[in-house]
Scaffold this active site. Structure first.
Site, mmCIF file in Angstrom:
data_model
loop_
_atom_site.group_PDB
_atom_site.id
_atom_site.type_symbol
_atom_site.label_atom_id
_atom_site.label_comp_id
_atom_site.label_asym_id
_atom_site.label_seq_id
_atom_site.Cartn_x
_atom_site.Cartn_y
_atom_site.Cartn_z
ATOM 1 N N ARG A 3 0.812 -1.232 0.000
ATOM 2 C CA ARG A 3 0.000 0.000 0.000
ATOM 3 C C ARG A 3 0.841 1.277 0.000
ATOM 4 N NH1 ARG A 3 -3.542 -3.185 3.259
ATOM 5 N NH2 ARG A 3 -5.217 -3.859 1.891
ATOM 6 N N LYS B 6 4.593 11.346 -11.706
ATOM 7 C CA LYS B 6 3.737 10.498 -12.556
ATOM 8 C C LYS B 6 4.348 9.103 -12.610
ATOM 9 C CE LYS B 6 1.386 13.497 -15.830
ATOM 10 N NZ LYS B 6 1.275 13.884 -17.251
ATOM 11 N N GLU C 67 12.316 17.207 -25.248
ATOM 12 C CA GLU C 67 11.592 17.629 -24.035
ATOM 13 C C GLU C 67 12.205 18.919 -23.480
ATOM 14 O OE1 GLU C 67 8.854 16.199 -22.901
ATOM 15 O OE2 GLU C 67 8.872 14.145 -23.670
ATOM 16 N N LYS D 230 9.769 22.471 -14.406
ATOM 17 C CA LYS D 230 8.864 21.360 -14.094
ATOM 18 C C LYS D 230 8.345 21.489 -12.663
ATOM 19 C CE LYS D 230 7.235 16.997 -14.778
ATOM 20 N NZ LYS D 230 7.329 15.746 -15.481
ATOM 21 N N GLU E 73 -2.489 17.350 -12.495
ATOM 22 C CA GLU E 73 -2.831 17.666 -13.886
ATOM 23 C C GLU E 73 -4.302 18.005 -14.093
ATOM 24 O OE1 GLU E 73 -0.407 15.696 -17.019
ATOM 25 O OE2 GLU E 73 -2.338 15.363 -17.974
ATOM 26 N N ARG F 154 -0.628 21.933 -15.389
ATOM 27 C CA ARG F 154 0.311 20.844 -15.707
ATOM 28 C C ARG F 154 0.104 20.313 -17.118
ATOM 29 N NH1 ARG F 154 2.640 16.015 -11.830
ATOM 30 N NH2 ARG F 154 3.963 15.093 -13.423
ATOM 31 N N ASN G 193 2.263 18.741 -21.734
ATOM 32 C CA ASN G 193 1.946 17.798 -22.812
ATOM 33 C C ASN G 193 2.105 18.425 -24.192
ATOM 34 O OD1 ASN G 193 1.296 15.695 -21.031
ATOM 35 N ND2 ASN G 193 -0.713 16.605 -20.665
ATOM 36 N N HIS H 148 2.810 16.424 -27.328
ATOM 37 C CA HIS H 148 2.543 15.013 -27.023
ATOM 38 C C HIS H 148 1.254 14.499 -27.650
ATOM 39 C CE1 HIS H 148 5.783 15.761 -24.264
ATOM 40 N NE2 HIS H 148 5.768 14.516 -23.811
ATOM 41 N N HIS I 68 2.211 11.494 -29.622
ATOM 42 C CA HIS I 68 1.835 10.124 -29.221
ATOM 43 C C HIS I 68 1.208 9.369 -30.388
ATOM 44 C CE1 HIS I 68 1.716 10.732 -24.571
ATOM 45 N NE2 HIS I 68 2.875 10.250 -24.983
ATOM 46 N N HIS J 122 10.040 8.151 -28.357
ATOM 47 C CA HIS J 122 9.135 9.142 -27.783
ATOM 48 C C HIS J 122 9.608 10.584 -28.046
ATOM 49 C CE1 HIS J 122 6.337 10.922 -24.948
ATOM 50 N NE2 HIS J 122 7.349 11.550 -24.387
HETATM 51 N N1 GLY Z 1 5.654 14.496 -18.533
HETATM 52 C C1 GLY Z 1 4.559 15.350 -18.273
HETATM 53 C C2 GLY Z 1 4.245 15.484 -16.831
HETATM 54 O O1 GLY Z 1 4.976 15.001 -15.988
HETATM 55 O O2 GLY Z 1 3.239 16.072 -16.507
#
Ligand code: GLY
Length: 360
Positions: free
Chosen positions: A123, A145, A187, A229, A239, A243, A247, A250, A254, A266
């Site tokens: 947990r 993430k 990135e 970031k 997000e 946030r 993207n 992306h 993607h 990527h």
């Molecule tokens: N890679 C995008 C984020 O961490 O929100």
């Protein structure tokens, strides 16, 4: 050499990102000082484990922290539920319990797998990130993430779960395959476009030292990306709002990545996606031609691709709709309004998207 520090300020879940050459052999001492755990499983893929596993194990042994290395096969294909099940069983067999922690030693796949595992094993147990690819150092190791892919799509199962610390050793970039370095740079460029026009210009002026991995230049570059970031994640950890600007590139990226059956890595797909998003922004009237050309030119300057290979339009659109950022059939795009500023919108005409997918 002194370490460069960046804080991710999330209240009781705050943590430090340490950036320095030679850091791998000092991680044990820092973990000991910060009393995170007395026992760790280092999770790494088979390629990175061979390169750096022993050094990290030694660093922990030097300060009498017990650690074991557990590996899984390298590559995105391993980022799945089966790997999580296998690693969970391995941890249980070796007697890891909720007082113990995990160390993610590797690139984005390793960080995502290890973070997810840490968030659900017993947990939830502590974990730290030791990113070894540029992409992981500037993006995926920061912000919490985690997740794995399922046959229906990438990153569709996961959690938000912050690490206790991030250790970025610059030296490991020396062994990074050139293509992966390039992918990470996409990135990096993203941060300039979405948030910081000065950083965008700095990238333009410092192309050669960046590509030569000049020490001070790379430290400044990674630190600035981590600062941006951190600032974004501090405002919107899960997000729900800002946030989403991370993207940028992306959404179409993607789709290109999936349409190529992942033969386009990527970062390169994101480079293509950023050019496509800039074109879409010009078509929707929110970006000048001049700024779109500047974005494209910087991406080219870093030897990254700028055009969508010829895929069937329906295939690309199918993947656009499958993106997890798509809500109720509405695809959301992050569109630049100027260098350093973007907006998130679903107000985009289908014919403009089609034209970009066909001609970009
Ligand atoms: N890679 C995008 C984020 O961490 O929100």
């Amino acid at each position: 050499m002194t370490e460069t520090l960046v804080t991710v300020g999330l209240g009781e879940r705050s943590y430090l990102i340490r950036i320095s050459p030679g850091l791998l052999s000092r991680i044990g001492a820092d973990l000991r000082e910060r009393k995170i755990c007395n026992r760790f499983a280092i999770i790494s893929d088979e390629r990175v484990a061979v390169l750096y596993g022993e050094r990290l194990l030694q660093s922990l042994a030097d300060v009498s922290i017990s650690a074991e290395l557990i590996t899984f096969p390298a590559g995105e294909a391993a980022k799945n539920m089966q790997t999580i099940a296998d690693l969970s069983s391995e941890l249980a067999r070796r007697g890891f319990d909720r007082r113990d922690g995990l160390i993610a030693l590797g690139g984005g796949v390793t960080g995502d797998i290890t973070g997810f595992l840490a968030s659900i094993y017993m947990r939830g147990i502590p974990f730290v990130q030791v990113p070894t690819s540029l992409l992981a150092q500037v993006d995926s190791s920061v912000g919490g993430k985690t997740g794995v892919d399922i046959p229906e799509g990438k990153n569709l199962v996961g959690t938000f779960y912050q690490p206790k610390a991030v250790y970025i050793d610059i030296d490991v970039l020396q062994t990074l395959p050139v293509e992966e370095l390039q992918g990470g740079l996409a990135e990096v460029i993203k941060y300039g476009v979405i948030y910081d026009a000065d950083f965008f210009s700095w990238l333009k002026d410092n192309r050669d030292p960046v590509l030569d991995l000049h020490l001070e230049t790379i430290i400044s570059l990674i630190a600035r990306c981590c600062e941006i970031k951190a600032e974004v994640v501090e405002q919107d950890e899960r997000e729900g709002g800002i946030r989403r600007i991370l993207n940028f590139g992306h959404t179409i990226g993607h789709a290109v990545e999936a349409a190529s059956d992942f033969s386009i890595i990527h970062g390169k797909a994101v480079a293509i996606g950023m050019c496509a998003a800039a074109e879409l922004a010009v078509k929707t009237g929110c970006l000048s031609r001049e700024d779109a050309d500047a974005i494209r030119s910087l991406i080219e300057q870093y030897n990254l691709p700028v055009t969508i290979p010829e895929y069937d339009l329906d295939v690309l659109k199918k993947y656009l709709l499958a993106d997890k950022k798509t809500v109720a059939g509405q695809v959301f795009y992050v569109l630049p309004e100027a260098i350093g500023r973007v907006k998130v919108t679903d107000q985009v005409r289908v014919e403009d998207v089609d034209a970009v997918l066909r001609n970009c």
